[in-house]
Design a protein around this motif. Sequence first.
Motif, PDB file in Angstrom:
ATOM      1  N   MET A 194       1.311  -1.016  -0.456  1.00  0.00           N
ATOM      2  CA  MET A 194      -0.082  -0.450  -0.272  1.00  0.00           C
ATOM      3  C   MET A 194       1.049   1.225  -0.176  1.00  0.00           C
ATOM      4  N   GLY A 195       2.077   1.104   0.900  1.00  0.00           N
ATOM      5  CA  GLY A 195       2.730   2.363   0.428  1.00  0.00           C
ATOM      6  C   GLY A 195       2.797   2.702   1.696  1.00  0.00           C
ATOM      7  N   GLY A 196       3.152   4.065   1.431  1.00  0.00           N
ATOM      8  CA  GLY A 196       3.111   5.642   2.743  1.00  0.00           C
ATOM      9  C   GLY A 196       2.543   6.776   2.268  1.00  0.00           C
ATOM     10  N   PHE A 197       1.678   6.712   1.224  1.00  0.00           N
ATOM     11  CA  PHE A 197       1.318   8.117   1.410  1.00  0.00           C
ATOM     12  C   PHE A 197       0.305   8.335   2.503  1.00  0.00           C
ATOM     13  N   ALA A 212      -6.594   3.430  -6.685  1.00  0.00           N
ATOM     14  CA  ALA A 212      -6.768   4.450  -7.450  1.00  0.00           C
ATOM     15  C   ALA A 212      -6.430   6.257  -7.199  1.00  0.00           C
ATOM     16  N   ILE A 213      -6.550   5.976  -5.421  1.00  0.00           N
ATOM     17  CA  ILE A 213      -5.462   7.276  -5.207  1.00  0.00           C
ATOM     18  C   ILE A 213      -4.459   7.213  -5.666  1.00  0.00           C
ATOM     19  N   VAL A 214      -3.754   6.599  -5.714  1.00  0.00           N
ATOM     20  CA  VAL A 214      -1.769   7.114  -5.930  1.00  0.00           C
ATOM     21  C   VAL A 214      -2.098   7.446  -7.091  1.00  0.00           C
ATOM     22  N   ASP A 216      -3.845   8.602  -8.783  1.00  0.00           N
ATOM     23  CA  ASP A 216      -4.168  10.591  -9.474  1.00  0.00           C
ATOM     24  C   ASP A 216      -2.800  11.085  -8.245  1.00  0.00           C
ATOM     25  N   ILE A 217      -2.238  10.925  -8.076  1.00  0.00           N
ATOM     26  CA  ILE A 217      -1.395  11.233  -7.263  1.00  0.00           C
ATOM     27  C   ILE A 217      -0.403  11.438  -8.484  1.00  0.00           C
ATOM     28  N   TYR A 218       0.069  10.017  -8.450  1.00  0.00           N
ATOM     29  CA  TYR A 218       0.785   9.980  -9.903  1.00  0.00           C
ATOM     30  C   TYR A 218       0.865  10.972 -11.211  1.00  0.00           C
ATOM     31  N   ASN A 219      -0.612  11.123 -11.587  1.00  0.00           N
ATOM     32  CA  ASN A 219      -1.286  11.437 -12.780  1.00  0.00           C
ATOM     33  C   ASN A 219      -0.751  12.935 -12.499  1.00  0.00           C
ATOM     34  N   SER A 220      -0.907  13.561 -11.249  1.00  0.00           N
ATOM     35  CA  SER A 220      -0.356  15.217 -11.251  1.00  0.00           C
ATOM     36  C   SER A 220       0.544  15.313 -10.987  1.00  0.00           C
ATOM     37  N   THR A 221       1.412  14.772 -10.631  1.00  0.00           N
ATOM     38  CA  THR A 221       2.714  14.290 -10.622  1.00  0.00           C
ATOM     39  C   THR A 221       3.494  14.780 -12.245  1.00  0.00           C
ATOM     40  N   ILE A 222       3.038  13.487 -13.080  1.00  0.00           N
ATOM     41  CA  ILE A 222       3.612  13.505 -13.705  1.00  0.00           C
ATOM     42  C   ILE A 222       3.005  15.337 -15.284  1.00  0.00           C
ATOM     43  N   PHE A 223       2.068  14.863 -15.263  1.00  0.00           N
ATOM     44  CA  PHE A 223       1.273  15.856 -16.500  1.00  0.00           C
ATOM     45  C   PHE A 223       1.260  17.763 -15.287  1.00  0.00           C
ATOM     46  N   THR A 224       1.421  17.570 -14.133  1.00  0.00           N
ATOM     47  CA  THR A 224       1.550  18.913 -13.416  1.00  0.00           C
ATOM     48  C   THR A 224       3.397  19.181 -13.220  1.00  0.00           C
ATOM     49  N   ASP A 225       4.088  18.860 -12.779  1.00  0.00           N
ATOM     50  CA  ASP A 225       5.642  18.392 -12.333  1.00  0.00           C
ATOM     51  C   ASP A 225       6.362  18.720 -13.003  1.00  0.00           C
ATOM     52  N   ILE A 318       0.879   1.387 -10.863  1.00  0.00           N
ATOM     53  CA  ILE A 318       1.138   1.206 -12.100  1.00  0.00           C
ATOM     54  C   ILE A 318       1.464   0.202 -13.082  1.00  0.00           C
ATOM     55  N   LEU A 319       2.141  -1.190 -12.069  1.00  0.00           N
ATOM     56  CA  LEU A 319       2.011  -2.482 -13.111  1.00  0.00           C
ATOM     57  C   LEU A 319       1.549  -2.938 -12.667  1.00  0.00           C
ATOM     58  N   GLY A 320       0.727  -2.641 -11.476  1.00  0.00           N
ATOM     59  CA  GLY A 320       0.096  -4.400 -10.870  1.00  0.00           C
ATOM     60  C   GLY A 320       2.090  -5.114  -9.908  1.00  0.00           C
TER      61      GLY A 320
END
Length: 426
Positions: A194-197, A212-214, A216-225, A318-320
């Motif tokens: 589950m990780g540490g977010f 699903a939450i992770v 969203d974090i990934y997508n916002s980081t990739i596309f914004t930053d 992302i990869l399963g």
Amino acid sequence: MIIRPTYIEKIMPYVDTPFVKILTGVRRSGKSTILKMIIEELKSRGISDASILTYNFDSMQHEDIKTAKLLYEEVKGRLSPNGKTYLFLDEIQEVKSWEKAVNSFMTDFDVDIFVTGSNSRMLSSEISTYLTGRYIAFRVYPLSFAEYMEFRKQIYKNSPQMTAGGPFAFAGGSFNFGYGDPNPRLELTRYLRMGGFPAIHLQEYTPDEAYAIVRDIYNSTIFTDIVKRNQIRKVDQLERIVKFAFDNIGRTFSATSIAKYLKSEQRTIDNETVYNYLSQLESAFILHRCSRYDIQGKEHLKTQEKFYLCDPAFRHAILGYTPDSVAAMLENLVYLELLRRDYDVCIGKIGSAEIDFVATRQEEKLYIQIAERIELEVTEQREYGRLLSIADNYPKYVLRADEFAGGNYQGIKTMHIADFLLSSEY
């Protein structure tokens, strides 16, 4: 709000000192919440609301403040007329040339400034130009295993099923935790997946809900930053490199090997572009680059680097999840824990053999080997033998995720990975 005392204890000694406090880290690692914790601590010390000024530049409320000049004028008009103002600027990288405004605040007004950002370029030469000797940086990571366990204890207290000893369903199976607090060795399995977010540990989520939450974090980081900030047009190319890196965590690879891989998929890319993408993933704190260190020659090597993730949940989301990723992700957890404890971490090279980590902090040094399990004598000899070949007296560890008897072997300490992550001895 669950307190993260490690960060509060690091940051609070610098309150009311002439330094800008800069908190950096991957998105959703908890930077904004730590700012709130600092504000609560200030209030407990008698600082009034009128003396605290906060801005979150991810919010539409402040989306019109895009330049240093606009920020300066906005803040100047709201400073406390009675003594020091404590100024909190969240996700400040959204303001162009923000460091000029912060420098002016420090020069012109009685302020104590705290800023956060999700890009390492915040600590670039631009800041050095305007804030030389006037800032101190703190890296914020997703929850450590110890912090995760504190979050889990809160859920246990609020969950009748858990406190009654009921089973907890997870990934198609279940753990029966029994009574009382969560069991660290069992919880390590969940933490690994589950990780540490912090956002996914505030309540009980299934893996699908958490991922699903992770994502969203990934997508916002990739596309914004990354995509937006660097004006990347070939987004599919970037995403293929991301997936290659995620699938090769803990393995050595280079820009050349990635370019060859993409060429095999009929996609042409030059090494320089690959290198730039990897650097951008580092700048957004998604990846950490780990160099190699020649233990005998006592020099850092410029080849055969490895990369580690800011959080294992990114890979699984992302990869399963695949069982063959467990060993690499355990290694990733230990690497991040060493960074949290302010160690400089390298991969050790001794002859033709490799030591998983050489960790140094001032005059301290640790050597660490990590094994998901040790079932064969040849494996045991390999893991311990590499450490025994190092001719110094610094602490040496073999960390395992299986059950084992005994704790020391010729001066090498054997620990369960969960115990190591929770230990205060190093």
